[in-house]
Design a protein around this motif. Sequence first.
Motif, short mmCIF file in Angstrom:
data_model
loop_
_atom_site.label_atom_id
_atom_site.label_comp_id
_atom_site.label_asym_id
_atom_site.label_seq_id
_atom_site.Cartn_x
_atom_site.Cartn_y
_atom_site.Cartn_z
N SER A 253 78.40 -6.41 -7.49
CA SER A 253 78.44 -4.95 -7.33
C SER A 253 77.97 -4.58 -5.94
O SER A 253 76.93 -3.93 -5.77
N LEU B 290 74.33 -4.77 -15.95
CA LEU B 290 75.45 -5.71 -16.00
C LEU B 290 76.35 -5.42 -14.79
O LEU B 290 77.00 -4.37 -14.72
N HIS C 215 84.47 -5.84 -15.31
CA HIS C 215 84.24 -7.12 -15.99
C HIS C 215 83.71 -6.87 -17.39
O HIS C 215 83.20 -5.79 -17.71
N TRP D 279 81.10 -8.63 -20.38
CA TRP D 279 80.00 -9.59 -20.52
C TRP D 279 79.70 -9.83 -22.00
O TRP D 279 79.49 -8.89 -22.77
N GLY E 286 80.93 -4.27 -17.66
CA GLY E 286 80.20 -4.42 -16.42
C GLY E 286 80.07 -3.09 -15.70
O GLY E 286 80.79 -2.13 -16.00
N ARG F 7 80.25 -13.94 -18.50
CA ARG F 7 81.37 -13.07 -18.13
C ARG F 7 82.66 -13.60 -18.74
O ARG F 7 83.00 -14.78 -18.57
#
Length: 630
Positions: free
Chosen positions: A555, A591, A596, A598, A609, A628
């Motif tokens: 991120s 997260l 994404h 998780w 995510g 992931r």
Amino acid sequence: MTEPWKGAVGCLGVAVFFAMTIGIISWQALEQSPEEWVLRGRAAGMLWERGRGALLLRALPAGRPVLAIAVGSVPATEPPPPRDRCWHDGGQFCYSWEEDAELRLSLEPPAAPGTECYGVRWTPLRPDVTLKDCFSMANVSWYGGPSVRAQRWPLNGAESPAQPLVSGDLSTNPDGFGPVLERYFLGSTGVTVTVAPDVSLLLSLESHRQFCLETPAGRAEALHYQLSPIWRYHGPEGSAARIKRGLRSLARRLKRHRLQEGVVALGERGTAVLAAADLVPSERRKRQVPALAEPLELSITLSPYASVTSPLFLRSLRGGEAAGYWLSRQPRPGGSSIPLLTTWKGQLCARLNVTSEAALRWYLARARRLRQALGAAYVAFEGVEGNSFLEQDVPAPAELAGDGYTEVLAAALATLGNGTVISAGTRSGHLPLFVQMSPLRSDWSHAGLKGLIPSVLHYSLLGYNFFIPDAVGGSVAGATPGDPELFVRWLQIVTFLPVMAFGTPPWLCCDAWVLNLTRQCIQRHRDFVVPLLLKYSEEWQSLGYPIFRPAWWLSPTDPAAFTIEDEFLIGDEVLVAPITEKGQTWRDIYLPGEGHLWLDTNTARVFDGGTTLRNFSASLAEVPVFVRTS
């Protein structure tokens, strides 16, 4: 005669090259602005802010601030006008303050496609001019640099007075810098600052305000910068026979408790006692390599120090080749060299002269003989850190300036093979060596458990991915010695690190439940974590990506990720978010990676995510781990 402050910049998109010589700076390439810059390229540029005497690095087209550098080398009341004494060269800007310093900015060849690099070069014009640049922490999170006693992530929360940027031993100097250190700083705006290795440099950290690089006062020097579980043996050490009995007793107990995997680590004192007893002429007796820790493997400990009362050192005083085995003060004309004596573990000692090829050959041969004689699979080297000349304010040979000693010795020790552990690292992350982390306090503070994950991220970012953390529960007496909860939460973190190290066996500190949990964690480390580390070690070797990554790795544009210091990624696929607060059974979990998914390995639930899980439950028996899935 004064020398220029040279430098170069590494790039991340756009990079600035500082050579005080000033450093390396990098960021995303954007379009050009119509503003009048001191020097500008296609993607960014630099300007001088007269009000506070600062160099500003801004990205184009909007002039987004990337970096602010407060300059302490010249009077802030005399800023350079927007005129150029290097006007004939469109790739440079030059200005000088009479009798103080000269500034030269230059566009440098890009380090990688899509990047733009700037060089900053300061030259002192008087011997008493101190070159100093301070890098603002306002709206920038900084990573890298030195390890410290209470490790923070990012570095913004750390505090340190100006002191030499040289690795040290935090157990003897808790206010100094630690054993792993690189002259590399990464800012969350994409800028990097890299300091040349041959520069005498002081670093100060002013919490949440700035960090400063400066040259030592009165030297007129240039400043360059660019934009496997382990069980530790704590048994009897009075004699070789007692040590051997203690090692075999510990190995039997570990086997009885079904913890018979890994390594038993013997300290330097115990190693010395065994060495004195076992290194006898081979013709006097026929002996086999002893299995001192079977079925576990043995690790022994050495250092580059010799006590001035030891037979080894006393023999060297009689002359011959051995006389050059130790660091010495520079002799006066016509005089003989005098060993540079220092203190190591309370004894007056001489230190190995790593500039002597003969000394290194002798030292490495001795280490190999000891390893073979004692049947050791691993050799750990303590005391690799520090600059003995700097500590005594004695001029050092050019090759041992700064952290030169650590660098040279690490390169030599790497020839012993993959079973080598060193206590410090600088410019040696590429070598096949394990690095021993600094001891931590047995408590919940940043000098204890809370500092473990920041240290993991710090080491890995600097290229030291194969480290050995301190023993589970900490090895320095703290506020909560023998705390079973602390032991468990510590154990849950090291399960996901390269090596699990123990000082206190679980049957001595805790009940049968913790002993059983220890077995489960060791098995999880072997079956789940080790394959991950092997996978991402290949990526590290080919691309240079750290194995242990901060949340912002997935991120990079989310400011919330820049200051998360209590969770970490293994590669891009596993997130570990343990509990680091005493008595707590829940926590918020970020997260990373918008888009994404998780998977919670404890419940099989799937989460998005780029979100934060509030008050996420984690009992004492659990550590939140996410994989992931997309």
